[in-house]
Scaffold this active site. Structure first.
Site, PDB file in Angstrom:
ATOM      1  N   CYS A 407     -11.885  28.700  48.453  1.00  0.00           N
ATOM      2  CA  CYS A 407     -11.130  29.940  48.494  1.00  0.00           C
ATOM      3  C   CYS A 407      -9.815  29.862  47.726  1.00  0.00           C
ATOM      4  O   CYS A 407      -9.401  30.842  47.106  1.00  0.00           O
ATOM      5  CB  CYS A 407     -10.889  30.358  49.932  1.00  0.00           C
ATOM      6  SG  CYS A 407     -10.003  29.130  50.891  1.00  0.00           S
ATOM      7  N   HIS A 451      -8.096  29.801  55.226  1.00  0.00           N
ATOM      8  CA  HIS A 451      -8.558  30.671  54.153  1.00  0.00           C
ATOM      9  C   HIS A 451      -7.364  31.084  53.306  1.00  0.00           C
ATOM     10  O   HIS A 451      -6.236  31.131  53.799  1.00  0.00           O
ATOM     11  CB  HIS A 451      -9.236  31.915  54.759  1.00  0.00           C
ATOM     12  CG  HIS A 451      -9.987  32.736  53.768  1.00  0.00           C
ATOM     13  ND1 HIS A 451     -10.908  32.197  52.910  1.00  0.00           N
ATOM     14  CD2 HIS A 451      -9.961  34.071  53.515  1.00  0.00           C
ATOM     15  CE1 HIS A 451     -11.420  33.148  52.168  1.00  0.00           C
ATOM     16  NE2 HIS A 451     -10.852  34.312  52.511  1.00  0.00           N
ATOM     17  N   ASP A 467      -9.821  40.093  48.912  1.00  0.00           N
ATOM     18  CA  ASP A 467     -10.328  38.737  49.167  1.00  0.00           C
ATOM     19  C   ASP A 467     -11.381  38.388  48.144  1.00  0.00           C
ATOM     20  O   ASP A 467     -12.545  38.747  48.281  1.00  0.00           O
ATOM     21  CB  ASP A 467     -10.905  38.648  50.585  1.00  0.00           C
ATOM     22  CG  ASP A 467     -11.220  37.215  50.962  1.00  0.00           C
ATOM     23  OD1 ASP A 467     -11.134  36.328  50.076  1.00  0.00           O
ATOM     24  OD2 ASP A 467     -11.540  36.974  52.142  1.00  0.00           O
TER      25      ASP A 467
END
Lengths: 646, 315
Positions: A407, A451, A467
């Site tokens: 991520c 994250h 995202d």
């Protein structure tokens, strides 16, 4: 002069002392340097061997260098003899070395005192339920050693342990009363050494390639959340941590604090929840996006991160509110926007070029955002915990060569793309998702849920969460990391276990731990006040708490004393056993007059019930020995003899 | 008794068994009384034997004196006996021109005071003073009596003519009072067959040396009396004071005597601890002459003591 303390130690005491030493030091072996555990183990084994072979203990001239050597070792390892780790290491070493010096009663007393002290040190490292249970057991063993030390040869192993257990049980009500009523103060009672709060993993305030993928390997719990109502849908569960605005080509950092308060326009009703955050040594909390401003005990900075006055050094609980649909800083200062457009010069030229090419084509900022997301979802990008190492132009290499990342890679690449395309953007660190424990209904967020995502500022909309990982791997957001990653990835076994029973056991265990954390460890001044309020104590303060405490303790002591006296008068153990023997004899129609001596009874039984003679003779003999001889406390023989009566 | 591996139940060899056996051959069928007399001696107390003439009181005293290696003197108490006849007199020695003390028969290790209740109270008290103080004072000079010093007094039952019964305070000086009684049939037959026990008593050889007796007494005093046992002794004393049977209860001295006698009894059995049995065994001998029955004027009967024992549960 020969005092009791200077008396030679009974050889048979030693196993008890060994057990006490082992029980009080063993758990330290897990976190101490290997050489230290090995050395203590060696000394322990040597002491045992000496005892077994009944050899002479080593002389002072061997022990003194050994102590010096151990001190030097600790000094070398920890650079100090004080502090938590070094201090505990010294205590453990002293404990094992004392085993080589068990000559007199006094030495044994020293060892036992040290044992009691060592029990306490384990709480520096762990306050979990297994630790507590272990320490209660260890305390019982130390107490048993103390009983054995003073009990003489008559104390048998099992009764000694039982007696020690009884003492522990008697201590429990006092412990509970003290725990509940002793006035709580926030923070520890005394200052813990500097190194007491070291080495707790968790999200840091910086992001560079690899920082999140490391966290993903840990199944440790980061926070637990209890919602007042329903748990919001998973794709809304973004737990906001530090917002990173400054990029130097490799690492993302937050910008120095600004006093400008954020403005939040709520588009949905607020959600209230209570969050228990594990210690992470940072000055911010993890809050559900977006936190509602106006919280009492902490602030919210301009990037919407909830901040505290002090670094979070122990597990803490906070009541928070959030709105999941919001508009954030529709009017943003130009300085902030400028800051979020800055890129390091002469780095990642291909990325910058790509973004600038979009800027020329697309007029709408949202379209540019979508274009970037489309890039990730379409162009053979892979989501993995094991990305290849990247060089100086890390974004270029990632976007155009490796295309494999976690991520943090996607968030960083996305933000760089946006900034190059003229859209203010920044990286947000935190956690995403979480797992509901069906046992207690808490949402559990682990380190593996760590994250990174992005936030772009769009005119008229303010800061909007984007995202990019969701474009690459939609499963990450909807199902969690274990679903998002292929099976070949090295995730911890705990996360990948799919068997229902194992999951159920884990959930139950974590729920128990959570209850322990919430109710026992989290019993702080506020909770105490609340609890006492429920008990009907209108205004709990030091004064009436002390009175209550003294009264309750006094009552407890009184009750215990009364019980002891009652038990002593009613149930002198020898008499108790004798009466039980008489009861058995009465079944055979032989009754003992109160004035009849045991020997007289025995003579009568010889005549009236010859078949009972030998069995009862054993009882009489053991009883008379136990009751009338000079120094006999042997109840075992009597008990066994009675058991053999018909 | 039962043959077992249990130390308390097995009849063990007591330290003075051979002595008891030897005495038992002289006074036939009276093993228990001999044992009581010996226990009394071991406790450092004095013995009163009360019975009719001719049941062997003097023979018992003789036999004990012989066997224990004690020097022995006998005082026959009569109504004209004077204190000086017991303790001795100073006479003027002309050659040395000084008074010389002639010690009386009391300067012996074992004194048999025969028919003590025939003498006048004045003479009785001279003997009892000596028993209590273990010394006599003659003409201002105090003289110690030998150690051990053991008095066996005999008396005829008080209802006989021409006796001065000992007052209670004097009776209390005797640790034990025993009765010999008639021998049983078997013993009597053996006695008749053998005849002349008195002469045989005089031919006995010493089993012990008199000098070893204080050490034996010390050993007997070391026998352990556990707290529950002392509780029992105390319960007995208290019961004697509460009991409507007796005019008054046992004195503290009686309590000490009871415990001491029980210790010696246990020691004679070869045990290292006192059992309630020992207390029950010695209680009649220790308590009867100190208690006075409410009915009648005499001392407590044996049945009264048995009732006392039966009324006190063993704690």
């Amino acid at each position: 002069m020969s005092t009791a303390a200077a008396q030679t130690l009974d050889h048979r005491c030693a196993p008890w002392l060994f057990a006490a030493a082992l029980a009080t030091t063993l758990p330290h072996a897990w976190h101490q340097p290997t050489w230290l555990s090995f050395l203590s183990g060696l000394i322990f084994a040597y002491a045992n061997w000496l005892w077994w072979r009944n050899e002479r203990l080593p002389s002072r001239w061997l022990l003194i260098p050994l102590v010096a050597l151990a001190c030097v070792g600790v000094m070398y390892e920890f650079r100090t003899l004080l502090g938590r780790d070094a201090g505990v290491a010294m205590l453990v070493l002293f404990m094992s070395l004392k085993l080589l010096e068990l000559r007199s009663q006094r030495d044994a007393t020293v060892l036992i005192t040290l044992g009691y002290f060592l029990l306490l040190t384990h709480y520096f490292y762990s306050q979990s339920i297994p630790t507590g249970l272990w320490l209660i057991a260890a305390m019982t063993i130390v107490t048993a050693a103390l009983i054995r030390l003073h009990g003489g040869t008559a104390s048998q192993p099992l009764p000694t342990l039982r007696y020690a257990g009884l003492l522990t049980m008697q201590a429990l009500p006092f412990m509970l009363v003290l725990y509940v009523l002793f006035p709580r103060i926030s923070g520890p009672l005394w200052g813990l050494p500097q190194d007491a709060h070291r080495a707790s993993s968790g999200l840091s305030e910086q992001m560079s390639p690899g920082s999140f993928s490391d966290l993903a390997l840990s199944s440790e719990i980061a926070l637990r959340v209890h919602f007042d109502g329903e748990i919001p849908p998973r794709d809304k569960l973004y737990w906001r941590g530090p917002v990173m605005e400054v990029f130097d080509g490799r690492t993302w950092r937050p910008h120095a604090e600004q006093k400008q308060p954020p403005s939040i326009e709520a588009l949905s009703p607020p959600i209230h929840y209570e969050s228990t955050i594990e210690a992470h040594q940072q000055r911010w909390l993890l809050a559900l996006d977006a936190p509602v401003p106006g919280l009492k005990d902490f602030g919210i900075n301009h990037t919407l991160t909830v901040t505290t006055h002090q670094a979070l050094q122990q597990r803490a609980r906070f009541a928070l509110s959030a709105v999941t649909n919001y508009r954030f800083n529709v009017q943003e200062e130009s300085g902030v926007l400028q800051r979020n457009l800055a890129l390091p010069k002469n780095l990642n030229p291909r990325t910058v070029a790509l973004a600038q090419s979009w800027q020329h084509v697309e007029t709408d900022a949202s379209a540019t955002v979508n274009r970037a997301l489309a890039l990730f979802s379409g162009d053979n990008f892979a989501y993995t915990l094991q990305p290849p190492l990247l060089g100086e132009n890390s974004i270029d290499e990632f976007l155009f060569q490796s295309r494999r990342g976690f991520c943090e890679h996607y968030a960083a690449a996305f933000v760089v793309l946006m900034r190059a395309a003229g859209i203010p953007a920044r990286v947000v660190g935190g956690y995403q998702g979480g797992e509901r424990n069906p046992v207690d209904g808490f949402l559990v967020i682990r380190q593996s849920d760590a994250h990174a995502w992005a936030e772009v500022w769009l005119a008229g909309k303010g800061w909007v969460r984007v995202d990019p990982t969701a474009s690459v791997s939609p499963n990450r957001v909807e199902g969690g990391i274990a679903l998002a990653l292929p099976d070949s990835e090295p995730l911890p076994a705990l996360l990948t276990v799919r068997a229902d029973w194992a999951r159920a056991i884990r959930h139950r265990w974590e729920a128990i731990n959570n209850a322990w954390n919430q109710q026992v460890l989290g019993y702080n001044p506020a909770r105490q006040r609340e609890f006492l309020h429920q008990l009907g104590l209108a205004n709990p303060n030091w004064k009436n708490l002390t009175v209550l405490l003294a009264t309750l303790m006094g009552l407890l002591i009184l009750a215990l004393t009364a019980w002891t006296f009652y038990a002593r008068r009613r149930l002198d153990p020898v008499q108790h056993l004798w009466h039980s023997a008489l009861k058995r004899i009465a079944k055979s129609k032989v009754n003992c007059a109160p004035w009849e001596t045991p020997l007289a009874l025995q003579r009568r039984i010889e005549i009236e019930r010859p078949e009972l003679t030998s069995a009862f003779a054993a009882v009489v003999n053991a009883y008379l020995e136990a009751r009338y001889s000079a120094n006999n406390t042997d109840l075992i023989t009597l008990r066994e003899a009675i058991a053999k009566l018909p | 008794m039962l043959e077992t591996k249990f130390s308390i139940l097995t009849k063990r060899a007591g330290p003075l068994d051979h002595l008891l056996a030897a005495a038992g051959k002289i006074i036939l069928g009276k093993d228990r009384e001999i044992r009581q007399a010996l226990a009394c001696l071991l406790s450092g107390g004095h013995l009163l034997i009360e019975d009719l003439p001719g049941v062997g009181k003097t023979t018992l005293a003789h036999a004990l004196a012989r066997l224990l290696g004690l020097n022995f003197s006998r005082i026959q108490f009569t109504s004209d006996l004077l204190p000086a006849d017991i303790v001795g007199v100073s006479i003027y020695d002309r050659e040395k021109a000084a008074f010389r003390f002639l010690p009386g028969p009391i300067f012996s290790e074992l004194v048999l005071a025969d028919e003590i209740n025939r003498a006048t109270p004045k003479t009785q008290s001279a003997l009892l003073e000596a028993m209590e103080e273990q010394q006599v004072t003659v003409e201002g000079e105090t003289r110690s009596l030998p150690k051990p010093f053991f008095v066996i007094a005999t008396q005829n039952p008080a209802h006989q003519i021409g006796t001065f019964p000992l007052p209670e305070s004097q009776l209390d000086r005797f640790l034990m009072r025993i009765e010999l009684g008639y021998p049983d049939r078997l013993a009597e037959r053996a006695l008749l067959a053998a005849g002349g026990q008195r002469e045989r008593a005089d031919q006995l050889t010493a089993v012990l040396e008199a000098s070893s007796i204080p050490a034996l007494q010390a050993q007997a005093a070391q026998v352990h009396a556990a707290a529950p046992l002392i509780d029992y002794v105390q319960a007995l004393i208290e019961a004697s004071r509460q009991s409507p049977t007796f005019q008054h209860g046992l004195s503290p001295r009686a309590g000490l005597a009871l415990l001491a006698a029980a210790r010696s009894w246990a020691w004679l059995d070869g045990r290292e601890m006192v059992l309630p049995d020992d207390v029950q065994e010695v209680l009649p001998a220790v308590a009867r002459h100190r208690l006075r029955s409410i009915q009648g004027s005499g001392m407590a009967r044996g049945e009264d003591i048995a009732t006392l024992i039966h009324n006190v549960p063993i704690p």
